[in-house]
Design a protein around this motif. Structure first.
Motif, PDB file in Angstrom:
ATOM      1  N   PHE A 111       0.841  -1.206   0.000  1.00  0.00           N
ATOM      2  CA  PHE A 111       0.000   0.000   0.000  1.00  0.00           C
ATOM      3  C   PHE A 111       0.878   1.259   0.000  1.00  0.00           C
ATOM      4  O   PHE A 111       0.578   2.239  -0.678  1.00  0.00           O
ATOM      5  CB  PHE A 111      -0.915   0.036   1.233  1.00  0.00           C
ATOM      6  CG  PHE A 111      -1.930  -1.064   1.272  1.00  0.00           C
ATOM      7  CD1 PHE A 111      -2.374  -1.677   0.122  1.00  0.00           C
ATOM      8  CD2 PHE A 111      -2.451  -1.489   2.482  1.00  0.00           C
ATOM      9  CE1 PHE A 111      -3.323  -2.693   0.155  1.00  0.00           C
ATOM     10  CE2 PHE A 111      -3.400  -2.498   2.536  1.00  0.00           C
ATOM     11  CZ  PHE A 111      -3.831  -3.104   1.367  1.00  0.00           C
ATOM     12  N   ASN A 112       1.944   1.223   0.792  1.00  0.00           N
ATOM     13  CA  ASN A 112       2.828   2.379   0.906  1.00  0.00           C
ATOM     14  C   ASN A 112       3.763   2.512  -0.295  1.00  0.00           C
ATOM     15  O   ASN A 112       3.987   3.609  -0.807  1.00  0.00           O
ATOM     16  CB  ASN A 112       3.648   2.281   2.199  1.00  0.00           C
ATOM     17  CG  ASN A 112       2.801   2.466   3.440  1.00  0.00           C
ATOM     18  OD1 ASN A 112       2.544   3.583   3.878  1.00  0.00           O
ATOM     19  ND2 ASN A 112       2.350   1.373   4.026  1.00  0.00           N
ATOM     20  N   ILE A 113       4.299   1.396  -0.741  1.00  0.00           N
ATOM     21  CA  ILE A 113       5.218   1.405  -1.877  1.00  0.00           C
ATOM     22  C   ILE A 113       4.542   1.980  -3.115  1.00  0.00           C
ATOM     23  O   ILE A 113       5.155   2.741  -3.880  1.00  0.00           O
ATOM     24  CB  ILE A 113       5.724  -0.029  -2.163  1.00  0.00           C
ATOM     25  CG1 ILE A 113       6.683  -0.467  -1.047  1.00  0.00           C
ATOM     26  CG2 ILE A 113       6.408  -0.119  -3.519  1.00  0.00           C
ATOM     27  CD1 ILE A 113       7.001  -1.951  -1.054  1.00  0.00           C
ATOM     28  N   ALA A 114       3.267   1.653  -3.296  1.00  0.00           N
ATOM     29  CA  ALA A 114       2.544   2.114  -4.485  1.00  0.00           C
ATOM     30  C   ALA A 114       2.470   3.632  -4.570  1.00  0.00           C
ATOM     31  O   ALA A 114       2.364   4.197  -5.663  1.00  0.00           O
ATOM     32  CB  ALA A 114       1.131   1.532  -4.491  1.00  0.00           C
ATOM     33  N   GLN A 115       2.552   4.321  -3.430  1.00  0.00           N
ATOM     34  CA  GLN A 115       2.467   5.778  -3.433  1.00  0.00           C
ATOM     35  C   GLN A 115       3.698   6.430  -4.064  1.00  0.00           C
ATOM     36  O   GLN A 115       3.660   7.615  -4.418  1.00  0.00           O
ATOM     37  CB  GLN A 115       2.273   6.303  -2.012  1.00  0.00           C
ATOM     38  CG  GLN A 115       1.029   5.787  -1.321  1.00  0.00           C
ATOM     39  CD  GLN A 115      -0.260   6.189  -2.027  1.00  0.00           C
ATOM     40  OE1 GLN A 115      -0.350   7.277  -2.582  1.00  0.00           O
ATOM     41  NE2 GLN A 115      -1.245   5.313  -2.013  1.00  0.00           N
ATOM     42  N   LYS A 116       4.777   5.669  -4.224  1.00  0.00           N
ATOM     43  CA  LYS A 116       5.997   6.203  -4.828  1.00  0.00           C
ATOM     44  C   LYS A 116       6.261   5.600  -6.209  1.00  0.00           C
ATOM     45  O   LYS A 116       7.316   5.848  -6.805  1.00  0.00           O
ATOM     46  CB  LYS A 116       7.205   5.924  -3.914  1.00  0.00           C
ATOM     47  CG  LYS A 116       7.212   6.775  -2.648  1.00  0.00           C
ATOM     48  CD  LYS A 116       7.332   8.257  -2.968  1.00  0.00           C
ATOM     49  CE  LYS A 116       7.435   9.104  -1.714  1.00  0.00           C
ATOM     50  NZ  LYS A 116       7.524  10.557  -2.025  1.00  0.00           N
TER      51      LYS A 116
ATOM     52  N   ASP B  49      -6.655  11.667  -3.201  1.00  0.00           N
ATOM     53  CA  ASP B  49      -6.811  12.641  -2.119  1.00  0.00           C
ATOM     54  C   ASP B  49      -5.529  13.454  -1.945  1.00  0.00           C
ATOM     55  O   ASP B  49      -5.576  14.675  -1.759  1.00  0.00           O
ATOM     56  CB  ASP B  49      -7.158  11.937  -0.805  1.00  0.00           C
ATOM     57  CG  ASP B  49      -8.590  11.419  -0.783  1.00  0.00           C
ATOM     58  OD1 ASP B  49      -9.362  11.773  -1.690  1.00  0.00           O
ATOM     59  OD2 ASP B  49      -8.924  10.642   0.129  1.00  0.00           O
ATOM     60  N   ALA B  50      -4.378  12.789  -1.992  1.00  0.00           N
ATOM     61  CA  ALA B  50      -3.099  13.471  -1.832  1.00  0.00           C
ATOM     62  C   ALA B  50      -2.860  14.452  -2.975  1.00  0.00           C
ATOM     63  O   ALA B  50      -2.388  15.567  -2.761  1.00  0.00           O
ATOM     64  CB  ALA B  50      -1.964  12.458  -1.755  1.00  0.00           C
ATOM     65  N   LEU B  51      -3.186  14.046  -4.192  1.00  0.00           N
ATOM     66  CA  LEU B  51      -3.026  14.930  -5.347  1.00  0.00           C
ATOM     67  C   LEU B  51      -3.943  16.137  -5.226  1.00  0.00           C
ATOM     68  O   LEU B  51      -3.558  17.255  -5.568  1.00  0.00           O
ATOM     69  CB  LEU B  51      -3.333  14.169  -6.637  1.00  0.00           C
ATOM     70  CG  LEU B  51      -2.234  13.212  -7.123  1.00  0.00           C
ATOM     71  CD1 LEU B  51      -2.775  12.306  -8.214  1.00  0.00           C
ATOM     72  CD2 LEU B  51      -1.030  13.992  -7.631  1.00  0.00           C
TER      73      LEU B  51
END
Length: 216
Positions: free
Chosen positions: A61-66, A128-130
């Motif tokens: 889940f976290n890796i996908a954010q990068k 949401d972050a974007l």
């Protein structure tokens, strides 16, 4: 392989989901997640997967954010194993579990034509972050524009503009846009440039081709 494991294998499709976040969109300041903990606590993945799989899944889940596009993962199992720091053999062993680390991840087609994996919740987190970043950039740009317009009348006056011109808000806005379009290089609004721009602006207002005049 168990029937449950088969149901979470990824299947090719002629109608893949079109991933909405374009490739190349970066989240350089995206160093934390607005984590949907209520979803996580009640998710089937957390409730049904063993702790080893849950740990790897949470890493994904976290890796996908990068990754690129943001919120996706590669399809290649060798890359997935390397991303989570496991051997290929160990990755395959985890994938054989009734609930594996790619539970609810699905194939999608990205704007560059590549096929990757996405998870609906991870996609929502990235969107949401974007949205937050775009909102901050918009506010920052609006503040820069406000400061630029506040300072412009005084710069115009010191560069020889009539006082009446500097007190006309419409004319100031028009001149500001004229500067942005033709003279404003790297935001450097120094007196010599302002004086030259004022002359060009006056010619343009009179319907004269100021560029032709300046080139003589």
């Amino acid at each position: 392989m168990s029937e449950a494991a088969k149901t979470i294998r990824l299947v090719d499709s002629d109608t893949l989901f079109e991933y909405p976040i374009p490739s190349g969109e970066r989240l350089d300041s995206h160093f934390f997640l607005t984590w949907r903990f209520d979803w996580w606590l009640h998710s089937e993945f957390r409730l049904l997967a063993d702790k080893e799989v849950r740990a790897v899944g949470f890493d994904l889940f976290n890796i996908a954010q990068k990754e690129d596009p943001v919120g996706t993962l590669p399809v290649d199992e060798r890359l997935l194993a390397r991303l989570v720091g496991e051997t290929l053999e160990e990755w395959r062993r985890l994938m054989e579990r009734p609930i594996g680390p790619l539970y609810n991840w699905q194939q999608c087609r990205c704007d560059n034509g590549h096929v990757r994996l996405y998870h609906p919740v991870v996609l929502k987190v990235a969107q949401d972050a974007l949205g937050v970043r775009e909102d901050r950039l918009t506010k920052r740009e609006a503040e820069r524009e406000r400061k630029r317009l506040d300072a412009l009348p005084d710069k115009m006056l010191r560069s020889g503009a009539p006082k009446g011109m500097t007190e006309d808000a419409v004319v100031v806005l028009q001149f500001d846009q004229f500067l942005v379009d033709h003279f404003d290089t790297m935001g450097q609004r120094r007196p010599p440039m302002i004086r030259k721009a004022l002359e060009a602006f006056s010619l343009a207002q009179d319907g004269v081709d100021w560029k032709a005049e300046f080139s003589r």
